[in-house]
Design a protein around this motif. Structure first.
Motif: not given
Length: 445
Positions: A243, A245-247, A314, A358, A424-425, A427-428, A431
Motif C-alpha cells: 500500500s 509503494w502504491c501511495a 484512497w 497520498t 493501494g486501497r 491492500t491498505y 499495510g
C-alpha cells in the motif's frame, strides 16, 4: 537550541504549555512553514521571469538558460532523501533553518553573479538548500496537528509550490522591468532571510516536541497527550507494504499531468491561441493558481470524507484522478475556444487534487520517527514520476508530433495513477496491520 529527539528535561516536558499557546502554536508552525514553502518556489522560479534579460546581457543559448533551471530540480531529486534522513536524526527545526538560510544566501549570490558559470554555481546551491525542505517542512507541520487534518494541510502545503511559482514569476517580472533583474534575486533572498529569523524566534525543537501528537500505529489517530518519539524505525519500514509503494507511485503519476500543465500551458496558449508571450504567461498563471487552489480544496474534502473511515481517502484520490482524466482528455481533443478553456479550468482544479490524500496515506503507513524521510521518498517519487519526467516527455513528443497532439496524450498517465491507487486501497488494511506488528515488536524489545 536543543536538537535531541527525545525529552531530556523531565520538568520541562511534564509542564503542559498554556492552553491558548497550545491552540495557537500549530498555526504559527503552519504559517511559517507555508511561508518558507512560498519562499522556496519564489527563489526557484523567479529565474524564468528574467530569462530574456540574461539571454540578452550574457548572450546565453536556450540550453544554457534551461540548465540554470534544471540544476535546481536535479539537486532536489538527488539530495532530498539523504538530507531528510539527516534531519530526522539530527533535528528537523535546526535543519529547516539551515536549509532556508542556504537557499536564501544562494539566491543573493545569483544577484551578484557576473556570468553563466557563477550563476550556475549559485543555482546549484539553491538546489542544495531546497532539496529536503518540502519533506522536512511537511513532517514538522503535520506533527503538531491531529491526523484528521492531514490531507487538508498536506494539500495546502504542497499548493504553496504553485502559489510561490506564480508569485516568483509575476513579482520578478515587475521588479526586473522597473529596477533591474539583480534586484529580483535580492528581494527573494531578503524575504527568505526574514522568514528564517521569524522561525528561529518563534519555534524551537523543544516547543515542537511538546506539541507533537503521539499516534496509534493501528488507527493513526492521536493519543490524548503529546509526546516525543522514543523508538526509531528502520529505513526498511518506509517500503514495508504494498500500500505504501502504491501511495508513492500513484502520487507521483498524478503530478505528471500537473507538472506538464505548469510547464507547457504558456507555450500552448502562444501556439494554439496566438497569444503574445506576456499574455500567454499571464493566462497560464491563472491555470497554475487553479491547480494550487484545487490541491487545497480537494485536501479539505478528503479529510471530511475520511474523518471516520480513513480508507476513503484512497477513494477520494481515485475520484480526483478520474475526473481530471475525463475533463482534460476531452478538453485537449476540442478545438480552441471558450468550451476548451472552461474544461481545462475544471480539469486543472482536480489535476493535483490527490496530492494531499497520498501524503496523508504515506504519513499513516509509516512510523512517525521517519516522517521527514517518508516525505522525502514522496518528493523523490513526485520528481521521478511527475515533476521532472512530465515536461521532459511532453517536450520529446512535441518535437515529433506537435504540442497539441502531445497534450492530448498526457491525461492517459492518470490510468497508471488510478491502477496504483486502486491496488493501494485494496491492500491498505494489510499495510496498517504490518506497521502495527512492527511497532508492538519494537516496543516489546
Amino acid at each position: 537550541m536543543d536538537i535531541s529527539t527525545t525529552p531530556t528535561d523531565s520538568s520541562a516536558t511534564a509542564a503542559a504549555p498554556p492552553r491558548s499557546r497550545s491552540r495557537i502554536f500549530p498555526w504559527v508552525v503552519f504559517g511559517l512553514t507555508f511561508g518558507l514553502m512560498l519562499s522556496d518556489y519564489m527563489s526557484r522560479q523567479v529565474l524564468a521571469a528574467v530569462f530574456p534579460m540574461l539571454k540578452s546581457e550574457w548572450g546565453l543559448s536556450d540550453s544554457r538558460l534551461g540548465s540554470l533551471s534544471s540544476i535546481v530540480a536535479l539537486m532536489v531529486g538527488l539530495l532530498a532523501f539523504p538530507l531528510s534522513l539527516v534531519a530526522d536524526r539530527w533535528g528537523r527545526v535546526r535543519s529547516m533553518l539551515i536549509m532556508a538560510t542556504v537557499w536564501s544566501l544562494a539566491t543573493l549570490l545569483c544577484a551578484l553573479a557576473t556570468g553563466y558559470g557563477q550563476m550556475l554555481g549559485a543555482r546549484f546551491l539553491v538546489g542544495v538548500g531546497e532539496a529536503a525542505y518540502g519533506s522536512v517542512g511537511a513532517a514538522v507541520m503535520l506533527s503538531v496537528f491531529a491526523p484528521r487534518l492531514r490531507a487538508s494541510l498536506s494539500g495546502a502545503f504542497l499548493a504553496g509550490g504553485s502559489f510561490g511559482s506564480v508569485l516568483g514569476v509575476a513579482l520578478g517580472g515587475v521588479v526586473a522591468a522597473h529596477i533591474g533583474w539583480r534586484w529580483t534575486f535580492a528581494l527573494m533572498a531578503g524575504l527568505g532571510l526574514l522568514l528564517v529569523g521569524a522561525f528561529r524566534i518563534l519555534i524551537t525543537e523543544s516547543d515542537l516536541r511538546r506539541h507533537t501528537f503521539a499516534e496509534s500505529p493501528v488507527t493513526g489517530e492521536a493519543d490524548a497527550a503529546p509526546t516525543g518519539n522514543a523508538v526509531r524505525a528502520p529505513l526498511s519500514s518506509l517500503f514495508s507494504s504494498v500500500s505504501v509503494w502504491c501511495a508513492y507511485i500513484g502520487g507521483g503519476l498524478q503530478l505528471f499531468v500537473a507538472a506538464v500543465l505548469m510547464a507547457w500551458l504558456p507555450s500552448f496558449f502562444n501556439r494554439s491561441y496566438s497569444l503574445p508571450t506576456d499574455r500567454a504567461g499571464l493566462v497560464a498563471s491563472g491555470y497554475v493558481l487553479l491547480i494550487g487552489t484545487g490541491m487545497v480544496g480537494c485536501g479539505i474534502l478528503t479529510d471530511r470524507v475520511g474523518r471516520r473511515h480513513p480508507a476513503r481517502q484512497w477513494s477520494s484520490a481515485l475520484v480526483y484522478c478520474t475526473i481530471s482524466l475525463i475533463l482534460l482528455t476531452v478538453a485537449f481533443s476540442l478545438r480552441t475556444g471558450p468550451v476548451q478553456l472552461t474544461l481545462l479550468a475544471l480539469g486543472a482544479l482536480t489535476a493535483a487534487g490527490s496530492a494531499g490524500a497520498t501524503s496523508s496515506m504515506v504519513a499513516t503507513l509509516t512510523h512517525a520517527s521517519l516522517r521527514a524521510t517518508a516525505f522525502a521518498t514522496v518528493t523523490l517519487a513526485n520528481n521521478v514520476f511527475g515533476l521532472a519526467l512530465g515536461p521532459l516527455v511532453v517536450g520529446f513528443l512535441a518535437d515529433h508530433y506537435g504540442l497539441a497532439t502531445a497534450l492530448r496524450l498526457v491525461p492517459l498517465t492518470y490510468l497508471g495513477a488510478i491502477a496504483a491507487l486502486a491496488v493501494g486501497r485494496y491492500t491498505y488494511p494489510a499495510g496498517l496491520r504490518r506497521l502495527a506488528r512492527w511497532d508492538m515488536a519494537s516496543s516489546a524489545a
